[in-house]
Design a protein around this motif. Structure first.
Motif, PDB file in Angstrom:
ATOM      1  N   SER A  64       1.410  -1.447  -5.968  1.00 16.96           N
ATOM      2  CA  SER A  64       2.178  -0.203  -6.092  1.00 16.96           C
ATOM      3  C   SER A  64       1.948   0.463  -7.436  1.00 16.96           C
ATOM      4  O   SER A  64       1.502  -0.155  -8.400  1.00 16.96           O
ATOM      5  CB  SER A  64       3.669  -0.513  -5.931  1.00 16.96           C
ATOM      6  N   MET A  65       2.258   1.732  -7.488  1.00 12.09           N
ATOM      7  CA  MET A  65       2.297   2.461  -8.753  1.00 12.09           C
ATOM      8  C   MET A  65       3.524   1.985  -9.542  1.00 12.09           C
ATOM      9  O   MET A  65       4.457   1.392  -8.971  1.00 12.09           O
ATOM     10  CB  MET A  65       2.390   3.961  -8.496  1.00 12.09           C
ATOM     11  N   PRO A  66       3.552   2.230 -10.874  1.00 14.44           N
ATOM     12  CA  PRO A  66       4.677   1.757 -11.696  1.00 14.44           C
ATOM     13  C   PRO A  66       6.025   2.332 -11.282  1.00 14.44           C
ATOM     14  O   PRO A  66       7.074   1.710 -11.498  1.00 14.44           O
ATOM     15  CB  PRO A  66       4.293   2.207 -13.108  1.00 14.44           C
ATOM     16  N   THR A  67       6.014   3.536 -10.698  1.00 13.08           N
ATOM     17  CA  THR A  67       7.272   4.160 -10.257  1.00 13.08           C
ATOM     18  C   THR A  67       7.103   4.676  -8.835  1.00 13.08           C
ATOM     19  O   THR A  67       5.998   5.000  -8.394  1.00 13.08           O
ATOM     20  CB  THR A  67       7.666   5.337 -11.176  1.00 13.08           C
ATOM     21  N   TYR A  83       5.246 -12.953   0.462  1.00 13.77           N
ATOM     22  CA  TYR A  83       5.250 -12.932   1.930  1.00 13.77           C
ATOM     23  C   TYR A  83       6.279 -13.926   2.475  1.00 13.77           C
ATOM     24  O   TYR A  83       7.118 -13.585   3.320  1.00 13.77           O
ATOM     25  CB  TYR A  83       3.873 -13.312   2.472  1.00 13.77           C
ATOM     26  N   ALA A  84       6.186 -15.159   1.992  1.00 19.68           N
ATOM     27  CA  ALA A  84       7.016 -16.229   2.559  1.00 19.68           C
ATOM     28  C   ALA A  84       8.499 -16.008   2.316  1.00 19.68           C
ATOM     29  O   ALA A  84       9.342 -16.459   3.098  1.00 19.68           O
ATOM     30  CB  ALA A  84       6.585 -17.581   1.986  1.00 19.68           C
ATOM     31  N   GLY A  85       8.843 -15.308   1.238  1.00 21.44           N
ATOM     32  CA  GLY A  85      10.245 -15.081   0.923  1.00 21.44           C
ATOM     33  C   GLY A  85      10.842 -13.839   1.546  1.00 21.44           C
ATOM     34  O   GLY A  85      12.049 -13.590   1.429  1.00 21.44           O
ATOM     35  N   ALA A  86      10.004 -13.039   2.228  1.00 21.70           N
ATOM     36  CA  ALA A  86      10.472 -11.752   2.753  1.00 21.70           C
ATOM     37  C   ALA A  86      11.158 -11.892   4.114  1.00 21.70           C
ATOM     38  O   ALA A  86      10.881 -12.825   4.873  1.00 21.70           O
ATOM     39  CB  ALA A  86       9.285 -10.790   2.883  1.00 21.70           C
ATOM     40  N   ILE A  87      12.036 -10.951   4.425  1.00 18.07           N
ATOM     41  CA  ILE A  87      12.573 -10.846   5.783  1.00 18.07           C
ATOM     42  C   ILE A  87      11.427 -10.544   6.734  1.00 18.07           C
ATOM     43  O   ILE A  87      11.298 -11.149   7.805  1.00 18.07           O
ATOM     44  CB  ILE A  87      13.631  -9.725   5.868  1.00 18.07           C
ATOM     45  N   ALA A  88      10.559  -9.609   6.323  1.00 15.51           N
ATOM     46  CA  ALA A  88       9.396  -9.245   7.129  1.00 15.51           C
ATOM     47  C   ALA A  88       8.467  -8.389   6.286  1.00 15.51           C
ATOM     48  O   ALA A  88       8.885  -7.778   5.286  1.00 15.51           O
ATOM     49  CB  ALA A  88       9.800  -8.480   8.383  1.00 15.51           C
ATOM     50  N   LEU A  89       7.197  -8.332   6.690  1.00 18.31           N
ATOM     51  CA  LEU A  89       6.259  -7.356   6.160  1.00 18.31           C
ATOM     52  C   LEU A  89       6.331  -6.129   7.060  1.00 18.31           C
ATOM     53  O   LEU A  89       6.105  -6.216   8.271  1.00 18.31           O
ATOM     54  CB  LEU A  89       4.832  -7.908   6.165  1.00 18.31           C
ATOM     55  N   ALA A  90       6.650  -4.980   6.483  1.00 13.44           N
ATOM     56  CA  ALA A  90       6.646  -3.721   7.225  1.00 13.44           C
ATOM     57  C   ALA A  90       5.329  -3.014   6.914  1.00 13.44           C
ATOM     58  O   ALA A  90       5.094  -2.595   5.772  1.00 13.44           O
ATOM     59  CB  ALA A  90       7.836  -2.858   6.816  1.00 13.44           C
ATOM     60  N   PHE A  91       4.474  -2.892   7.920  1.00  9.50           N
ATOM     61  CA  PHE A  91       3.103  -2.432   7.694  1.00  9.50           C
ATOM     62  C   PHE A  91       2.728  -1.413   8.775  1.00  9.50           C
ATOM     63  O   PHE A  91       1.956  -1.704   9.694  1.00  9.50           O
ATOM     64  CB  PHE A  91       2.159  -3.642   7.727  1.00  9.50           C
ATOM     65  N   PRO A  92       3.261  -0.173   8.688  1.00  8.20           N
ATOM     66  CA  PRO A  92       3.057   0.820   9.755  1.00  8.20           C
ATOM     67  C   PRO A  92       1.784   1.652   9.575  1.00  8.20           C
ATOM     68  O   PRO A  92       1.785   2.870   9.778  1.00  8.20           O
ATOM     69  CB  PRO A  92       4.305   1.684   9.640  1.00  8.20           C
ATOM     70  N   GLY A 138       0.781  -1.226   0.000  1.00 10.64           N
ATOM     71  CA  GLY A 138       0.000   0.000   0.000  1.00 10.64           C
ATOM     72  C   GLY A 138       0.808   1.269   0.000  1.00 10.64           C
ATOM     73  O   GLY A 138       0.500   2.206   0.741  1.00 10.64           O
ATOM     74  N   VAL A 139       1.843   1.362  -0.838  1.00  7.70           N
ATOM     75  CA  VAL A 139       2.690   2.558  -0.898  1.00  7.70           C
ATOM     76  C   VAL A 139       1.903   3.789  -1.334  1.00  7.70           C
ATOM     77  O   VAL A 139       2.146   4.903  -0.866  1.00  7.70           O
ATOM     78  CB  VAL A 139       3.871   2.320  -1.866  1.00  7.70           C
ATOM     79  N   LYS A 140       0.897   3.576  -2.188  1.00  9.34           N
ATOM     80  CA  LYS A 140       0.235   4.717  -2.816  1.00  9.34           C
ATOM     81  C   LYS A 140      -0.769   5.416  -1.890  1.00  9.34           C
ATOM     82  O   LYS A 140      -1.336   6.435  -2.266  1.00  9.34           O
ATOM     83  CB  LYS A 140      -0.483   4.241  -4.085  1.00  9.34           C
ATOM     84  N   THR A 141      -1.050   4.886  -0.715  1.00  9.42           N
ATOM     85  CA  THR A 141      -2.065   5.458   0.165  1.00  9.42           C
ATOM     86  C   THR A 141      -1.414   6.098   1.377  1.00  9.42           C
ATOM     87  O   THR A 141      -0.669   5.442   2.104  1.00  9.42           O
ATOM     88  CB  THR A 141      -3.045   4.360   0.626  1.00  9.42           C
ATOM     89  N   ASP A 142      -1.734   7.369   1.632  1.00  7.23           N
ATOM     90  CA  ASP A 142      -1.053   8.126   2.683  1.00  7.23           C
ATOM     91  C   ASP A 142      -1.196   7.501   4.060  1.00  7.23           C
ATOM     92  O   ASP A 142      -0.222   7.407   4.816  1.00  7.23           O
ATOM     93  CB  ASP A 142      -1.579   9.567   2.712  1.00  7.23           C
ATOM     94  N   TYR A 143      -2.422   7.080   4.419  1.00  8.10           N
ATOM     95  CA  TYR A 143      -2.610   6.581   5.774  1.00  8.10           C
ATOM     96  C   TYR A 143      -1.895   5.254   6.015  1.00  8.10           C
ATOM     97  O   TYR A 143      -1.717   4.827   7.154  1.00  8.10           O
ATOM     98  CB  TYR A 143      -4.100   6.460   6.121  1.00  8.10           C
ATOM     99  N   LYS A 144      -1.449   4.599   4.930  1.00  8.73           N
ATOM    100  CA  LYS A 144      -0.663   3.364   5.087  1.00  8.73           C
ATOM    101  C   LYS A 144       0.725   3.679   5.661  1.00  8.73           C
ATOM    102  O   LYS A 144       1.417   2.774   6.137  1.00  8.73           O
ATOM    103  CB  LYS A 144      -0.507   2.654   3.745  1.00  8.73           C
ATOM    104  N   ASN A 145       1.143   4.954   5.561  1.00  8.57           N
ATOM    105  CA  ASN A 145       2.346   5.415   6.261  1.00  8.57           C
ATOM    106  C   ASN A 145       3.615   4.724   5.769  1.00  8.57           C
ATOM    107  O   ASN A 145       4.551   4.489   6.535  1.00  8.57           O
ATOM    108  CB  ASN A 145       2.166   5.192   7.779  1.00  8.57           C
ATOM    109  N   ALA A 146       3.664   4.409   4.489  1.00  7.54           N
ATOM    110  CA  ALA A 146       4.823   3.693   3.943  1.00  7.54           C
ATOM    111  C   ALA A 146       6.113   4.497   4.069  1.00  7.54           C
ATOM    112  O   ALA A 146       7.207   3.917   4.134  1.00  7.54           O
ATOM    113  CB  ALA A 146       4.570   3.340   2.481  1.00  7.54           C
TER     114      ALA A 146
END
Length: 792
Positions: free
Chosen positions: A652-655, A683-692, A620-628
């Motif tokens: 995500s957006m293309p850029t 998900y399974a391959g990631a170090i972690a999901l960062a979801f602030p 959810g990079v494109k949404t402000d309240y997702k706080n990416a």
């Protein structure tokens, strides 16, 4: 007969020879006769028969890559379809054809001319090396009799001719061919076997099955002496299967379907153990359409499939992870499959291990024989599962004791729950109750869409779908069996009044008792239950004068009752709408079908997207309240170490926006839009999901990540603690330092392993099954209240 009584005129013979010498000589040919136009009225099987042609033609082309096709048909669209599929390989004579369902023979045409054209085509067809025709057609039957076709070079499709005495049938015994009911390839019945019960059978050399040949045996007679109601078979599978499913990673909330002739005793027992099990009668293949299941079980059933190709196709189209069953497999190497002697007369077809392998490979599955079961799996078994499954049945006694104990602890609770559900359904049925689900949100791909799709999938299986009518906006809704659909125009915020009227008119026409919506839409007078997924616009101070949010508020004020997906959302709903009391809200958590994929799938996912570094995942990079931005600034603090890591952004957006991109440094970024299968690998391959995130109505990515063995770093805001519990790392939504430290800590093996273990346990507390049951109960009770109020 043709030579003696129906000799072609010299003109037709000359034209046939001239055409052959000009167009066909020097090539190998398949003669193909496709019945078309109005013959579908004469033969109800015609459309299905015509769809079978290409698999035989393709097989012949595979054996003879340069072969061409001589096509005979009286219908133009058939010519167009074959040219589109086979291109310049297709040749047709310039015959009279039709574009309609009115055949050329009754379409005000010259019958003599048509007769000459048919005879010309027939003479050319017998010059071909192969012939594929329809055994219900006099033309095909005539061609089959005008030449002694070698075995395997003539294929007659369709059901046997209904004519009692057809003079076009050439009587011969050494090369009569029928088709295998499993693989559809021709059978040479010159080598018919007869067992001790005088049952004729023939082995298929293509898929290694054994086929019953006696045409006089009716299917209803075959069913008369089967193991229908074999309680010992049912009990055996009930006692032994749970451990088997556990090893296969089939969880109790996964949708499971038993396809059999028995009236659901096995299903009831498995449901009493806590499994999400449903029964479908093998009498009705239509009931399988568009079901969404994880597992299908088949116990001594596959031999009785009246149309194996279509039934297997329907089962595989549900895309289950596993198909588990039992059958009396006949070793291929056994002389004439004679082990079937005493049993074959009660079977349509018999299977060898090679037959099951053929079926599995055809549909992209793996086949295994494991003790008393066969397993068809979408993915290869892991080495660990294979070892355990190869020996698990050695301790069946201990497993059966465990199953019985679980059943005794659960069966009363399960039966009482089902009894209440069925009692409500009886009332709904008696009063012709209908529930409309308006499908506004199905045109998007979001968590709300996943929620409603999952609920429909559950109701499709558990039977509640009989009361549901989906108001399908421009055919965007997912289609499931057992649920009604009504297509209506797409929603338009610029014409809200007209949309209300449209919905009310539709409710009136469909006899709707209760209305609900995938988002905020309403009719004019029909009572409504509204799902409130979140209160983000209100909490995050959006511009509430926007038509989308004014309509949301109008809808909330209109509704009788409310569905909420977290306690946090319920509290916020009452905060912003004080007139709504707690007793009008039912809270039910979302679920997930996500789980940890195999290491092989994770590796393939990374290779597909060129991910070569350990990565953190952001949703959810494109949404402000997702706080990416908090994640990117924390990543920036890693300094020179950034070059060793990557960030994978989903949805995500293309850029990347400039403020995000400048934080990456020498690290890598991957901006991806993923399918559900790919998302589980991510998900399974990631170090972690960062979801602030600063606000979530539920927080589905947190649940999905935990279910996929992915550690989660998130914030103790809104509903997230209800989902994450103590299985995640919490940071302040405004502290870059806390996020950076968490991104470092989560790489410590002890911390990481603990989070994975706790996350998997925590994720098991949420299921679409529970949500579907809770919402079904609320909708059913509300319908009953509406019905009683009207009567009073």
């Amino acid at each position: 007969m043709f030579i003696k009584y129906i000799k072609p005129t010299g003109e037709i013979t000359r034209k046939a020879n001239e055409y052959y010498n000009e167009k066909m000589i020097g090539n190998n040919w398949i003669g193909v006769h496709v019945r078309g136009s109005d013959k579908v009225l004469e033969s109800p099987h015609l459309e299905f028969t015509n769809t079978m042609y290409t698999q035989y033609i393709d097989k012949i082309i595979e054996l003879n890559p340069a072969i061409k096709i001589f096509l005979m048909t009286d219908t133009n669209y058939v010519v167009e379809e074959y040219v589109q599929r086979y291109g310049e390989r297709v040749l047709c004579t310039p015959s009279t054809r039709t574009d309609s369902q009115t055949g050329v023979h009754i379409n005000s045409t010259d019958g003599v001319q048509i007769g000459k054209e048919v005879y010309l085509d027939s003479l050319l067809a017998i010059k071909c090396d192969y012939f594929v025709g329809n055994q219900e057609s006099n033309v095909s039957l005539a061609i089959s009799s005008m030449k002694e076709w070698p075995n395997g070079q003539i294929i007659m499709l369709g059901v046997s001719s209904a004519r009692n005495d057809n003079f076009f049938i050439h009587k011969r015994t050494d090369s009569t061919l029928t088709n295998c009911s499993i693989c559809a390839m021709p059978l040479d019945t010159s080598n018919i076997m007869v067992n001790s019960s005088q049952m004729q059978s023939v082995a298929c050399t293509h898929c290694d099955s054994l086929q019953i040949h006696n045409e006089s045996i009716k299917h209803s007679e075959l069913w008369g002496s089967t193991e229908k109601g074999d309680h010992s078979l049912i009990m055996r599978n009930f006692l032994y299967l749970p451990r088997f499913l556990e090893i296969l990673d089939i969880k109790r909330d996964d949708r499971c379907l038993d396809y059999s002739r028995d009236q659901g005793m096995f299903t009831d027992l498995m449901r009493n153990l806590g499994y999400n099990y449903y029964y479908f009668s093998s009498d009705n293949r239509e009931s399988l359409k568009n079901r969404s299941v994880k597992l299908v079980t088949l116990f001594n059933e596959i031999e009785m499939f009246t149309n194996p190709q279509e039934t297997w196709k329907a089962l595989f189209e549900m895309a289950p992870s596993c198909i588990v069953g039992t059958t009396d497999l006949i070793p291929k190497e056994h002389p004439h499959f004679s082990a079937a002697n005493g049993v074959t007369k009660y079977r349509e077809s018999r299977y060898s291990p090679e037959t099951l392998s053929y079926i599995a490979v055809k549909h992209g599955y793996c086949a295994y024989i494991l003790g008393p079961y066969f397993l068809l799996s979408r993915s290869p078994l892991s080495e660990e599962a294979g070892k355990e499954l190869s020996s698990w049945f050695g301790s069946l006694e201990n497993q059966s004791v465990s199953v019985i104990k679980n059943w005794m602890n659960n069966y009363l609770v399960s039966n009482q729950k089902d009894a209440k559900k069925q009692a409500l359904r009886v009332l709904l049925r008696q009063n012709n109750a209908r529930i409309a689900l308006e499908g506004y949100f199905f045109r998007f791909s979001t968590g709300i869409t996943r929620l409603w799709t999952s609920l429909l999938a559950e109701w499709s299986l558990n039977g509640f779908g009989e009361f549901i009518t989906v108001l399908d906006r421009d055919n965007t809704a997912p289609c499931f069996g057992g649920i009604s659909y009504r297509t209506i125009p797409q929603h338009n915020y610029g014409a809200l009044a007209q949309d209300h009227e449209l919905l009310q008119k539709t409710c009136d026409e469909e006899g709707i008792t209760l209305f609900t919506s995938t988002y905020y839409t309403t009719p004019v007078t029909t009572p409504a239950v509204i799902l409130v997924p979140d209160m983000i616009p209100e909490v995050m101070n959006f511009d509430l004068s926007n038509p989308q949010w004014t309509e949301k508020h109008n809808t909330i004020r209109y509704a009788n009752k409310f569905l909420s997906i977290s306690q946090s959302t319920s509290i916020d709903l009452m905060k912003y709408f004080p007139d709504i009391s707690q007793d009008r809200i039912v809270t039910s958590y979302c679920g997930t079908e996500f789980r940890t994929p195999s290491s092989e799938k994770i590796v393939a996912f990374k290779e597909r997207y060129g991910i070569t570094k350990p990565y953190f995942m952001i949703s959810g990079v494109k949404t402000d309240y997702k706080n990416a931005i908090l994640c990117f600034k924390a990543f920036q603090q890693l300094g020179e170490r950034r070059k060793d890591f990557a960030i994978v952004c989903t949805n995500s957006m293309p850029t990347l926006e400039p403020e995000f991109a400048e934080c990456i440094g020498e690290g890598s970024s991957h901006l991806l839009i993923l399918s559900d299968e790919e998302l589980q690998c991510a998900y399974a391959g990631a170090i972690a999901l960062a979801f602030p995130s600063r606000y979530e109505g539920f927080g589905l990515p947190v649940l999905e990540a935990m279910a996929c063995s992915c550690p989660v770093i998130t914030c103790r805001t809104s509903s997230i603690p209800e989902v994450g519990g103590d299985a995640v790392i919490y940071v302040s939504p405004d502290s870059v330092d806390e996020m950076c430290n968490a991104m470092i800590d989560v790489q410590v093996p002890e911390i990481r392993n603990s989070l994975i273990s706790k996350g998997l346990i925590q994720s098991q507390a949420f299921s679409w099954r529970n949500m579907a049951d809770t919402i079904e109960n609320m909708l059913a009770e509300t319908c009953v209240e509406i019905i009683l109020n009207k009567k009073s």
